[in-house]
Design a protein around this motif. Structure first.
Motif, mmCIF file in Angstrom:
data_model
loop_
_atom_site.group_PDB
_atom_site.id
_atom_site.type_symbol
_atom_site.label_atom_id
_atom_site.label_comp_id
_atom_site.label_asym_id
_atom_site.label_seq_id
_atom_site.Cartn_x
_atom_site.Cartn_y
_atom_site.Cartn_z
ATOM 1 N N LYS A 167 0.825 -1.208 0.000
ATOM 2 C CA LYS A 167 0.000 0.000 0.000
ATOM 3 C C LYS A 167 0.864 1.265 0.000
ATOM 4 C CE LYS A 167 -3.387 2.373 2.858
ATOM 5 N NZ LYS A 167 -4.175 2.325 4.088
ATOM 6 N N MET A 192 2.200 1.570 -3.577
ATOM 7 C CA MET A 192 1.199 1.789 -4.622
ATOM 8 C C MET A 192 0.507 3.139 -4.511
ATOM 9 S SD MET A 192 -0.426 -1.995 -5.114
ATOM 10 C CE MET A 192 -1.384 -1.543 -6.544
ATOM 11 N N TYR A 193 0.264 3.590 -3.302
ATOM 12 C CA TYR A 193 -0.471 4.839 -3.157
ATOM 13 C C TYR A 193 0.405 6.073 -3.367
ATOM 14 C CZ TYR A 193 -4.739 2.391 -1.857
ATOM 15 O OH TYR A 193 -5.861 1.605 -1.881
ATOM 16 N N GLU A 253 1.593 6.227 -6.375
ATOM 17 C CA GLU A 253 1.407 6.211 -7.822
ATOM 18 C C GLU A 253 -0.035 6.613 -8.148
ATOM 19 O OE1 GLU A 253 3.632 4.990 -10.319
ATOM 20 O OE2 GLU A 253 5.226 4.884 -8.826
ATOM 21 N N ARG A 281 -1.806 6.193 -10.752
ATOM 22 C CA ARG A 281 -2.572 5.157 -11.452
ATOM 23 C C ARG A 281 -3.245 4.194 -10.484
ATOM 24 N NH1 ARG A 281 2.189 1.182 -13.481
ATOM 25 N NH2 ARG A 281 3.650 1.722 -11.833
ATOM 26 N N PHE A 282 -2.681 4.020 -9.289
ATOM 27 C CA PHE A 282 -3.296 3.138 -8.303
ATOM 28 C C PHE A 282 -4.272 3.889 -7.396
ATOM 29 C CE2 PHE A 282 0.940 1.005 -8.951
ATOM 30 C CZ PHE A 282 0.437 -0.019 -9.746
ATOM 31 N N THR A 283 -3.941 5.102 -7.023
ATOM 32 C CA THR A 283 -4.843 5.856 -6.148
ATOM 33 C C THR A 283 -6.140 6.210 -6.869
ATOM 34 O OG1 THR A 283 -3.736 7.940 -6.715
ATOM 35 C CG2 THR A 283 -3.016 6.827 -4.706
ATOM 36 N N VAL A 326 -7.953 4.303 -8.746
ATOM 37 C CA VAL A 326 -8.912 3.207 -8.553
ATOM 38 C C VAL A 326 -9.573 3.346 -7.184
ATOM 39 C CG1 VAL A 326 -9.177 0.712 -8.284
ATOM 40 C CG2 VAL A 326 -7.685 1.619 -10.067
ATOM 41 N N GLY A 381 -10.936 -0.832 -4.740
ATOM 42 C CA GLY A 381 -9.523 -0.525 -4.505
ATOM 43 C C GLY A 381 -8.961 -1.298 -3.329
ATOM 44 N N LEU A 435 -6.116 -4.193 -3.588
ATOM 45 C CA LEU A 435 -4.890 -4.007 -2.815
ATOM 46 C C LEU A 435 -4.641 -5.213 -1.911
ATOM 47 C CD1 LEU A 435 -2.503 -2.259 -1.992
ATOM 48 C CD2 LEU A 435 -3.981 -1.207 -0.282
ATOM 49 N N ALA A 460 -3.407 -8.062 -4.033
ATOM 50 C CA ALA A 460 -2.024 -7.817 -4.475
ATOM 51 C C ALA A 460 -1.044 -8.064 -3.333
ATOM 52 C CB ALA A 460 -1.888 -6.397 -5.012
#
Length: 75
Positions: free
Chosen positions: A31, A34-35, A37, A39-41, A43, A51, A55, A58
């Protein structure tokens, strides 16, 4: 975080020395990576429930793959 895990496998080496893991264990939760980025936040912002579910899946995959790599050390 495991991205592009580095390992070596040499079947000519003796038992217990065939597999060498060069990467270090993940040091932060997925997390946290990814957060950072967009592109991930995005979602998570559009559908928080989806989301969170993605997560969690993943993170489970990262954990599972790392555990499997550690098992190979005894090869």
């Amino acid at each position: 975080m495991v991205i592009g895990t580095l390992f070596r496998f040499d079947p000519s080496k003796p038992q217990g020395k065939k597999f060498r893991l060069d990467s270090k264990a993940p040091s932060i939760p997925l997390k946290d990576f990814m957060y950072n980025e967009t592109r991930f936040t995005r979602v998570a912002k559009e559908n928080a429930e989806l989301g969170a579910q993605l997560l969690e899946q993943a993170q489970e995959e990262v954990n599972s793959k790392w555990e499997r790599l550690e098992l190979y050390r005894d090869m």
